[in-house]
Design an enzyme around this catalytic site. Structure first.
Site, PDB file in Angstrom:
ATOM      1  N   CYS A  94       0.850  -1.179   0.000  1.00 50.32           N
ATOM      2  CA  CYS A  94       0.000   0.000   0.000  1.00 50.32           C
ATOM      3  C   CYS A  94       0.891   1.236   0.000  1.00 50.32           C
ATOM      4  O   CYS A  94       1.847   1.308   0.765  1.00 50.32           O
ATOM      5  CB  CYS A  94      -0.881   0.004   1.250  1.00 50.32           C
ATOM      6  SG  CYS A  94      -1.930   1.470   1.391  1.00 50.32           S
ATOM      7  N   HIS A  99      -8.797  -3.757  -2.093  1.00 50.68           N
ATOM      8  CA  HIS A  99      -7.856  -2.889  -1.372  1.00 50.68           C
ATOM      9  C   HIS A  99      -8.329  -1.437  -1.392  1.00 50.68           C
ATOM     10  O   HIS A  99      -8.365  -0.764  -0.352  1.00 50.68           O
ATOM     11  CB  HIS A  99      -6.473  -3.027  -2.033  1.00 50.68           C
ATOM     12  CG  HIS A  99      -5.395  -2.221  -1.383  1.00 50.68           C
ATOM     13  ND1 HIS A  99      -4.362  -2.795  -0.673  1.00 50.68           N
ATOM     14  CD2 HIS A  99      -5.194  -0.883  -1.344  1.00 50.68           C
ATOM     15  CE1 HIS A  99      -3.568  -1.825  -0.215  1.00 50.68           C
ATOM     16  NE2 HIS A  99      -4.045  -0.657  -0.614  1.00 50.68           N
ATOM     17  N   GLU A 100      -8.740  -0.957  -2.566  1.00 48.85           N
ATOM     18  CA  GLU A 100      -9.165   0.448  -2.691  1.00 48.85           C
ATOM     19  C   GLU A 100     -10.502   0.684  -2.001  1.00 48.85           C
ATOM     20  O   GLU A 100     -10.713   1.715  -1.366  1.00 48.85           O
ATOM     21  CB  GLU A 100      -9.255   0.858  -4.170  1.00 48.85           C
ATOM     22  CG  GLU A 100      -7.961   0.722  -4.950  1.00 48.85           C
ATOM     23  CD  GLU A 100      -6.760   1.335  -4.277  1.00 48.85           C
ATOM     24  OE1 GLU A 100      -6.909   2.285  -3.483  1.00 48.85           O
ATOM     25  OE2 GLU A 100      -5.649   0.840  -4.526  1.00 48.85           O
ATOM     26  N   HIS A 139      -9.989   1.230   1.547  1.00 46.88           N
ATOM     27  CA  HIS A 139      -9.521   2.587   1.854  1.00 46.88           C
ATOM     28  C   HIS A 139     -10.714   3.520   2.096  1.00 46.88           C
ATOM     29  O   HIS A 139     -10.666   4.384   2.970  1.00 46.88           O
ATOM     30  CB  HIS A 139      -8.693   3.155   0.696  1.00 46.88           C
ATOM     31  CG  HIS A 139      -7.226   2.852   0.783  1.00 46.88           C
ATOM     32  ND1 HIS A 139      -6.442   3.257   1.834  1.00 46.88           N
ATOM     33  CD2 HIS A 139      -6.388   2.209  -0.072  1.00 46.88           C
ATOM     34  CE1 HIS A 139      -5.186   2.870   1.630  1.00 46.88           C
ATOM     35  NE2 HIS A 139      -5.124   2.219   0.476  1.00 46.88           N
TER      36      HIS A 139
END
Ligand code: NI
Length: 196
Positions: free
Chosen positions: A99, A141-142, A145
């Site tokens: 990341c 993953h995004e 976030h």
């Protein structure tokens, strides 16, 4: 268009859920273009708005698969539905994740092998696509976030402890730290650009 500083873990914007976008227009276009510039310069394969200090539900991606097919895009106010997660032992190389907000560290993490991503494009048009493999990982993953969650928060217990130690040793984990792609020397080691 410009490259913006990337916030490092410990900054509250990375650990707080982002707000839905309500205004579509020039300002949003500019944000998306800056995110693409910043992602390319880092270099990374994805970037979420909170990583440049903007608490809005937007992320971008740009990744070439094993057949050199380019996958790229931007999504606003996304919804993600997860498919199956494989069972069995973690592949410490094949499942390694990174990341840009935890620069220079990598840890393996099991993810769902397929997902469906829906939302709006930056013009406000509905968008939906399915993804598998590494692209599915990028989307997870995004999307995390935007929920105020980093991949290190999802690591298996032993790895999470290791990550906490590494982060402390590096002086990360406090508010106000960032790095500027193209200027600071993070993410320059000799590995494939797979960070997001
Ligand atoms: Ni990230």
């Amino acid at each position: 268009m410009s490259v913006r500083p990337i916030r490092i873990t410990g900054d509250p914007v990375l650990h707080t859920p982002a707000r839905p976008v309500t205004n579509f227009g020039e300002e949003l276009d500019e944000l998306v273009l800056d995110m693409i510039d910043t992602m390319r310069e880092a270099p990374g394969v994805g970037l979420a708005a909170p990583q440049i200090g903007v608490d809005l539900q937007v992320f971008v991606w740009e990744w070439s698969d094993e057949q050199d097919k380019l996958h790229e895009g931007a999504i606003v106010n996304p919804v993600l539905s997860l498919g199956q997660r494989e069972r069995g032992p973690l592949d410490e190389e094949g499942e390694i994740e990174g990341c840009l907000s935890v620069p220079d560290f990598r840890y393996p993490l099991r993810r769902a092998s397929d997902v469906v991503l829906s939302g709006l494009d930056p013009q406000g048009h509905a968008l939906s696509m399915s993804a598998e493999g590494w692209l599915a990982r990028i989307f997870q993953h995004e999307f995390d976030h935007l929920q105020g969650r980093l991949y290190i928060d999802r690591l298996a217990w032993r790895l999470r402890r290791e990550a906490r130690r590494d982060i402390r040793r590096e002086g990360f984990g406090q508010p106000g730290r960032s790095w500027l792609p193209g200027v600071d020397s993070y993410e320059k080691s000799d590995h494939e650009a797979e960070e997001a």
